[in-house]
Design an enzyme around this catalytic site. Structure first.
Site, PDB file in Angstrom:
ATOM      1  N   TYR A 115       4.278  -6.024 -19.681  1.00  0.00           N
ATOM      2  CA  TYR A 115       4.337  -6.852 -18.467  1.00  0.00           C
ATOM      3  C   TYR A 115       2.915  -7.091 -17.934  1.00  0.00           C
ATOM      4  O   TYR A 115       2.630  -8.084 -17.277  1.00  0.00           O
ATOM      5  CB  TYR A 115       5.239  -6.194 -17.416  1.00  0.00           C
ATOM      6  CG  TYR A 115       5.770  -7.172 -16.389  1.00  0.00           C
ATOM      7  CD1 TYR A 115       6.590  -8.231 -16.761  1.00  0.00           C
ATOM      8  CD2 TYR A 115       5.439  -7.039 -15.043  1.00  0.00           C
ATOM      9  CE1 TYR A 115       7.066  -9.125 -15.812  1.00  0.00           C
ATOM     10  CE2 TYR A 115       5.912  -7.927 -14.099  1.00  0.00           C
ATOM     11  CZ  TYR A 115       6.729  -8.963 -14.484  1.00  0.00           C
ATOM     12  OH  TYR A 115       7.196  -9.853 -13.549  1.00  0.00           O
ATOM     13  N   LYS A 170       2.779  -9.403  -9.341  1.00  0.00           N
ATOM     14  CA  LYS A 170       4.018  -9.211  -8.566  1.00  0.00           C
ATOM     15  C   LYS A 170       3.790  -8.235  -7.409  1.00  0.00           C
ATOM     16  O   LYS A 170       4.424  -8.366  -6.355  1.00  0.00           O
ATOM     17  CB  LYS A 170       5.145  -8.700  -9.470  1.00  0.00           C
ATOM     18  CG  LYS A 170       5.661  -9.736 -10.489  1.00  0.00           C
ATOM     19  CD  LYS A 170       6.260 -10.957  -9.826  1.00  0.00           C
ATOM     20  CE  LYS A 170       7.062 -11.802 -10.801  1.00  0.00           C
ATOM     21  NZ  LYS A 170       7.438 -13.118 -10.249  1.00  0.00           N
TER      22      LYS A 170
HETATM   23  P1  NAP Z   1      11.880 -19.874 -15.807  1.00  0.00           P
HETATM   24  O1  NAP Z   1      13.212 -20.484 -15.938  1.00  0.00           O
HETATM   25  O2  NAP Z   1      10.919 -20.079 -16.930  1.00  0.00           O
HETATM   26  O3  NAP Z   1      11.218 -20.324 -14.430  1.00  0.00           O
HETATM   27  C1  NAP Z   1       9.836 -20.137 -14.146  1.00  0.00           C
HETATM   28  C2  NAP Z   1       9.429 -21.350 -13.406  1.00  0.00           C
HETATM   29  O4  NAP Z   1       8.062 -21.298 -12.933  1.00  0.00           O
HETATM   30  C3  NAP Z   1       9.487 -22.579 -14.304  1.00  0.00           C
HETATM   31  O5  NAP Z   1      10.222 -23.591 -13.661  1.00  0.00           O
HETATM   32  C4  NAP Z   1       8.022 -22.954 -14.456  1.00  0.00           C
HETATM   33  O6  NAP Z   1       7.797 -24.297 -14.775  1.00  0.00           O
HETATM   34  C5  NAP Z   1       7.529 -22.589 -13.081  1.00  0.00           C
HETATM   35  N1  NAP Z   1       6.090 -22.690 -12.988  1.00  0.00           N
HETATM   36  C6  NAP Z   1       5.144 -22.073 -13.748  1.00  0.00           C
HETATM   37  N2  NAP Z   1       3.928 -22.482 -13.377  1.00  0.00           N
HETATM   38  C7  NAP Z   1       4.110 -23.370 -12.351  1.00  0.00           C
HETATM   39  C8  NAP Z   1       3.233 -24.146 -11.547  1.00  0.00           C
HETATM   40  N3  NAP Z   1       1.893 -24.110 -11.690  1.00  0.00           N
HETATM   41  N4  NAP Z   1       3.768 -24.951 -10.584  1.00  0.00           N
HETATM   42  C9  NAP Z   1       5.092 -25.022 -10.417  1.00  0.00           C
HETATM   43  N5  NAP Z   1       5.969 -24.321 -11.158  1.00  0.00           N
HETATM   44  C10 NAP Z   1       5.477 -23.506 -12.118  1.00  0.00           C
HETATM   45  O7  NAP Z   1      11.999 -18.291 -15.627  1.00  0.00           O
HETATM   46  P2  NAP Z   1      12.735 -17.364 -14.540  1.00  0.00           P
HETATM   47  O8  NAP Z   1      12.898 -16.072 -15.236  1.00  0.00           O
HETATM   48  O9  NAP Z   1      13.907 -18.060 -13.967  1.00  0.00           O
HETATM   49  O10 NAP Z   1      11.599 -17.157 -13.447  1.00  0.00           O
HETATM   50  C11 NAP Z   1      11.763 -17.391 -12.055  1.00  0.00           C
HETATM   51  C12 NAP Z   1      11.105 -16.262 -11.275  1.00  0.00           C
HETATM   52  O11 NAP Z   1      11.867 -15.066 -11.466  1.00  0.00           O
HETATM   53  C13 NAP Z   1       9.671 -15.928 -11.717  1.00  0.00           C
HETATM   54  O12 NAP Z   1       8.892 -15.611 -10.592  1.00  0.00           O
HETATM   55  C14 NAP Z   1       9.877 -14.682 -12.555  1.00  0.00           C
HETATM   56  O13 NAP Z   1       8.709 -13.876 -12.637  1.00  0.00           O
HETATM   57  C15 NAP Z   1      10.967 -14.010 -11.765  1.00  0.00           C
HETATM   58  N6  NAP Z   1      11.696 -12.937 -12.455  1.00  0.00           N
HETATM   59  C16 NAP Z   1      12.223 -13.153 -13.686  1.00  0.00           C
HETATM   60  C17 NAP Z   1      12.901 -12.121 -14.331  1.00  0.00           C
HETATM   61  C18 NAP Z   1      13.475 -12.322 -15.702  1.00  0.00           C
HETATM   62  O14 NAP Z   1      13.720 -11.336 -16.400  1.00  0.00           O
HETATM   63  N7  NAP Z   1      13.732 -13.561 -16.140  1.00  0.00           N
HETATM   64  C19 NAP Z   1      13.041 -10.869 -13.711  1.00  0.00           C
HETATM   65  C20 NAP Z   1      12.498 -10.680 -12.443  1.00  0.00           C
HETATM   66  C21 NAP Z   1      11.822 -11.725 -11.827  1.00  0.00           C
HETATM   67  P3  NAP Z   1       7.338 -24.618 -16.333  1.00  0.00           P
HETATM   68  O15 NAP Z   1       8.438 -24.155 -17.201  1.00  0.00           O
HETATM   69  O16 NAP Z   1       7.112 -26.068 -16.335  1.00  0.00           O
HETATM   70  O17 NAP Z   1       6.066 -23.826 -16.545  1.00  0.00           O
END
Ligand code: NAP
Length: 264
Positions: A158, A165
């Site tokens: 990570y 985070k």
């Molecule tokens: P995801 O579907 O890939 O979503 C991440 C989003 O961030 C995407 O829409 C991405 O757009 C966007 N992003 C990245 N850079 C950006 C920028 N400069 N401006 C605007 N948008 C941007 O993945 P997700 O897992 O649902 O993630 C959502 C949140 O949940 C994140 O903060 C992640 O760290 C958190 N989270 C995820 C998990 C997990 O296991 N999946 C667990 C805990 C927390 P692009 O695709 O165009 O880059």
């Protein structure tokens, strides 16, 4: 009638049908909220429009790269024109360059990788909060972000996302302290691992999923629906007394000190 009836919510972070933001949007739509969405880059526009269409037929879909202050200002201006104000902002955005999420932390981390990860994953929440603040006055408004256990524990691979985070979680507390007197609440959900596009960038993610399911009290991984339902509660007036908190939606993984022997 849903418990978000009459609320107007801006949802960032839809990248695919598996995005956590989609689980949140669907729960919000079910509970009666009116939704606006953002997308990063034209390649995602159609996909986000499809999600918007099935979430209370939302038509407000706007471009947003959070590294660009002008785009943030433009989103708020459009929202103000359409809605006159905003009740909820969902920050579901995280990013680190792929090479940062491989190998050991000190081998992978660079000054540039550290800066980009913190800018996009942590500062952007404060940036959205600053920009949304004038639109949130007098509405019992709420801001919500998504974080992960790596903020408070060392998790293999990570890497720099852990410090990013941690910064995001400190943002939750500082923003909550700043905005509380204006009736605006700020919280975070710390989600267990879920297979999304962002997660696919973490090497060994499959091991994270398996270990979370085995070691958690509920013996399963969480879903975007689990997170979406908690987000709907936290952003509704049902959670009017909760601010500055990180709520774990992780099947209980965080509370375990050691794995218990199997019974029977
Ligand atoms: P995801 O579907 O890939 O979503 C991440 C989003 O961030 C995407 O829409 C991405 O757009 C966007 N992003 C990245 N850079 C950006 C920028 N400069 N401006 C605007 N948008 C941007 O993945 P997700 O897992 O649902 O993630 C959502 C949140 O949940 C994140 O903060 C992640 O760290 C958190 N989270 C995820 C998990 C997990 O296991 N999946 C667990 C805990 C927390 P692009 O695709 O165009 O880059």
């Amino acid at each position: 009638m849903g418990f978000l009836n009459g609320k107007k919510a801006l949802i960032t972070g839809v990248a695919s049908d598996r995005s956590i933001a989609v689980g949140i949007a669907e729960a919000f739509a079910r509970e009666g909220a009116e939704l606006a969405f953002t997308y990063q880059g034209d390649r995602l526009k159609g996909r986000v429009e499809d999600v918007a269409a099935r979430c209370n037929d939302s038509k407000l879909v706007l471009p947003l790269d959070v590294t660009d202050d002008a785009q943030i200002a433009n989103v708020m201006q459009e929202v103000e024109q359409q809605w006159g104000g905003i009740d909820i902002v969902i920050h579901a955005i995280g990013f680190a360059p792929r090479e940062q999420l491989q190998g050991r932390y000190l081998d992978a981390v660079t000054r540039e990788g550290f800066a980009i990860s913190h800018d996009i994953s942590a500062y952007s929440f404060a940036a959205l909060g600053k920009a949304a603040r004038p639109l949130m006055q007098g509405r019992n408004a709420a801001l919500l972000t998504l974080t992960y256990l790596g903020a408070v524990r060392a998790v293999p691979m990570y890497n720099v996302m852990g410090p990013a985070k941690a910064s995001l979680e400190a943002n939750v507390r500082f923003m909550a302290a700043d905005l509380g007197s204006e009736g605006i609440r700020v919280n975070g959900i710390s989600a267990g691992p879920i297979k999304t596009l962002a997660a696919a960038g973490i090497s060994g993610f499959r091991n994270m999923l398996a270990s979370a399911a085995t070691a958690s009290p509920l013996k399963r991984n969480v879903t975007i629906e689990d997170v979406g339902n908690t987000a709907a509660f936290l952003c509704s007036d049902l959670a009017a007394g909760i601010t500055g908190e990180i709520i774990y939606v992780d099947a209980g993984y965080r509370i375990m000190g050691m794995q218990f022997p199997e019974e029977g």
